[in-house]
Design an enzyme around this catalytic site. Structure first.
Site, PDB file in Angstrom:
ATOM      1  N   TYR A   1       0.701  -1.143  -0.065  1.00 48.73           N
ATOM      2  CA  TYR A   1      -0.012   0.029   0.087  1.00 48.73           C
ATOM      3  C   TYR A   1       0.960   1.305  -0.046  1.00 48.73           C
ATOM      4  O   TYR A   1       0.435   2.415  -0.499  1.00 48.73           O
ATOM      5  CB  TYR A   1      -0.800   0.170   1.340  1.00 48.73           C
ATOM      6  CG  TYR A   1      -2.378  -0.600   1.106  1.00 48.73           C
ATOM      7  CD1 TYR A   1      -2.469  -1.788   0.891  1.00 48.73           C
ATOM      8  CD2 TYR A   1      -3.548   0.195   1.355  1.00 48.73           C
ATOM      9  CE1 TYR A   1      -3.528  -2.592   0.489  1.00 48.73           C
ATOM     10  CE2 TYR A   1      -4.629  -0.503   1.223  1.00 48.73           C
ATOM     11  CZ  TYR A   1      -4.649  -1.916   0.802  1.00 48.73           C
ATOM     12  OH  TYR A   1      -6.085  -2.288   0.739  1.00 48.73           O
TER      13      TYR A   1
ATOM     14  N   ASP B   1     -12.574  -8.827   4.281  1.00 51.17           N
ATOM     15  CA  ASP B   1     -13.703  -8.667   3.625  1.00 51.17           C
ATOM     16  C   ASP B   1     -14.405 -10.173   3.238  1.00 51.17           C
ATOM     17  O   ASP B   1     -15.438 -10.212   3.484  1.00 51.17           O
ATOM     18  CB  ASP B   1     -13.487  -7.904   2.179  1.00 51.17           C
ATOM     19  CG  ASP B   1     -13.759  -6.450   2.199  1.00 51.17           C
ATOM     20  OD1 ASP B   1     -13.731  -5.926   3.179  1.00 51.17           O
ATOM     21  OD2 ASP B   1     -14.473  -6.113   0.992  1.00 51.17           O
TER      22      ASP B   1
ATOM     23  N   ASP C   1      -6.570  -6.927   4.055  1.00 50.71           N
ATOM     24  CA  ASP C   1      -7.695  -6.310   3.328  1.00 50.71           C
ATOM     25  C   ASP C   1      -8.466  -7.080   2.860  1.00 50.71           C
ATOM     26  O   ASP C   1      -9.983  -7.048   3.002  1.00 50.71           O
ATOM     27  CB  ASP C   1      -6.931  -5.215   2.682  1.00 50.71           C
ATOM     28  CG  ASP C   1      -8.200  -4.563   1.853  1.00 50.71           C
ATOM     29  OD1 ASP C   1      -9.106  -3.874   2.372  1.00 50.71           O
ATOM     30  OD2 ASP C   1      -8.156  -4.449   0.337  1.00 50.71           O
TER      31      ASP C   1
ATOM     32  N   ASP D   1      -3.401 -18.108   0.201  1.00 46.99           N
ATOM     33  CA  ASP D   1      -4.280 -18.740  -0.436  1.00 46.99           C
ATOM     34  C   ASP D   1      -4.822 -19.812   0.267  1.00 46.99           C
ATOM     35  O   ASP D   1      -6.264 -19.932   0.193  1.00 46.99           O
ATOM     36  CB  ASP D   1      -3.569 -19.306  -1.827  1.00 46.99           C
ATOM     37  CG  ASP D   1      -2.200 -19.984  -1.550  1.00 46.99           C
ATOM     38  OD1 ASP D   1      -1.618 -20.156  -0.350  1.00 46.99           O
ATOM     39  OD2 ASP D   1      -1.726 -20.679  -2.463  1.00 46.99           O
TER      40      ASP D   1
ATOM     41  N   LYS E   1       2.573 -15.348   2.567  1.00 43.20           N
ATOM     42  CA  LYS E   1       3.225 -16.090   1.286  1.00 43.20           C
ATOM     43  C   LYS E   1       4.580 -16.161   1.125  1.00 43.20           C
ATOM     44  O   LYS E   1       5.408 -15.813   0.458  1.00 43.20           O
ATOM     45  CB  LYS E   1       2.762 -15.334   0.055  1.00 43.20           C
ATOM     46  CG  LYS E   1       2.759 -15.865  -1.136  1.00 43.20           C
ATOM     47  CD  LYS E   1       1.569 -16.974  -1.409  1.00 43.20           C
ATOM     48  CE  LYS E   1       1.839 -17.501  -2.650  1.00 43.20           C
ATOM     49  NZ  LYS E   1       1.022 -18.973  -2.801  1.00 43.20           N
TER      50      LYS E   1
END
Ligand code: IPM
Ligand code: MN
Length: 371
Positions: free
Chosen positions: A142, A249, A245, A221, A189
């Site tokens: 970000y 959601d 983020d 994942d 990851k």
């Protein structure tokens, strides 16, 4: 207790849901003899329209001068489909996170048995799900260097983390796990990304200071799949900015509606409290948005100010509205209550603090509810 609260209503449904929380905080102040002083400040598309900037310097000053920040939402469709826009509402929120060094974003995922039917997941898999996501909020992709080549053919976003950035969010996550079911899952990851390998190394080091906490590691994942398959396995999830983020959601579908979820962003200065939903422009101004994400964020704000009893009362009021089906359109599209009515009902509960004083028949008639 005297407290100063900055109110950044922002865009879309931000103003109408935040107004409910302000009303509720005023009711709490009255009930418990506190004085809360509210100061409005501009942010997002609203601030761009009025001042040209998504984050006017007045807003930062007001936030720094407050004990807590109540935040609505930002975003406007006119910017979403214009990748060339130089000024964007989101810069307001990102700039504020950076200016206030709000490095830890805390997103609790809880379920309400009365709402299990709403979730696309099977009830038996989501009963008693209760976990919290600690998302790093001021680093990573970000905030890394962003580049677009002059010919517009190549773009890049750097992902950078320092050891101390990881440590400062990992400690509160471990501490939270100690107060909960003593399990922490790092989502990364590490099979591909160097930054993720640094996260693992730092978290492994820190874990020796929290021997009572069991740590496990999941690639993002796989984590995305596990959150849907078996969300009960999680207690505290710790992760970097963008993974947090995305999975937060995703996790919201467990609760049944994105409109229900609150968050707190804490750092080195004033903490900020905001629902995790966005500005939902299609619903703006219609009095139909779910105010509970904002109201539960106000409860987290009260907790942060060490007003535990007050926070618990707000949560009890929210649970009561849900159990009695006093819910907005996202939850019951046929027989729904307005945003402002749900806010009033929460206040009625706070004022009476006693369910049977509330006149259910009057509520059915959408009239004053207290006898
Ligand atoms: C969130 C939002 C923001 C983010 C946007 C509005 C910049 O999606 O708070 O989760 O990506 O962090
Ligand atoms: Mn998001």
């Amino acid at each position: 207790m005297i407290k100063k609260i900055a109110v950044l209503k922002g865009d879309g449904i931000g103003p109408e849901v935040t107004e409910q929380s302000v009303k509720i905080l005023k009711a709490i102040a009255e009930q418990f003899n506190h004085q809360f002083f509210f100061t409005n400040a501009l942010i997002g598309a609203d601030a761009i329209d009025k001042t040209g900037s998504p984050l006017p310097s007045d807003t930062i000053d007001i936030c720094l001068d407050s004990d807590a920040i109540l935040f609505g939402a930002i975003g406007h469709p006119k910017y979403d489909n214009d990748p060339s826009a130089k000024v964007r509402p989101e810069q307001g929120l990102l700039g504020l996170r950076k200016a206030l060094q709000l490095y830890a974003n805390i997103r609790p995922i809880t379920t309400y048995p009365a709402l299990n039917f709403l979730s696309p997941l099977k009830s038996k898999n989501i009963e008693h799900v209760d976990f919290v996501i600690f998302r790093e909020l001021t680093g990573g992709i970000y905030f890394g260097k962003k580049e677009l080549s002059e010919d517009g053919q190549i773009a890049s976003d750097d992902c950078l983390y320092t050891k101390s950035e990881i440590e400062r969010v990992a400690h509160p996550a471990f501490k939270a796990a100690q107060q909960r079911r003593k399990k922490l899952t790092l989502v990364d990851k590490a099979n591909v990304l160097e930054t993720s390998r640094l996260w693992r190394k730092v978290v492994q080091e820190i874990s020796t200071q929290y021997k009572d906490v069991t740590v496990d590691y999941l690639f993002v994942d796989n984590a995305a799949m596990q959150i849907i398959l078996n969300p009960k396995q999680f207690d505290v999830i710790l992760t970097e900015n963008m993974f947090g983020d995305i999975i937060s959601d995703e996790a919201s579908v467990i609760s049944g509606s994105l409109g229900l979820l609150p968050s707190a962003s804490v750092g080195t200065s004033t903490a900020l409290f905001e629902p995790i939903h966005g500005s939902y422009p299609q619903a703006a101004g219609k009095d139909i948005a779910n105010p509970l994400g904002s109201i539960l964020s106000a409860a987290m704000l009260l907790d942060h100010l060490e007003l535990k009893e007050e926070a618990a009362l707000v949560r009890a009021a929210v649970t009561w509205t849900i159990n009695n089906k006093f819910v907005t359109k996202d939850i019951n599209p046929i027989n729904f209550y307005f945003t402002s009515t749900v806010g009033e009902l929460v206040i009625d509960f706070i004022k009476t603090n006693f369910e049977d004083k509330i006149n259910i028949e009057n509520i059915e008639l959408r009239k004053s509810t207290i006898i």
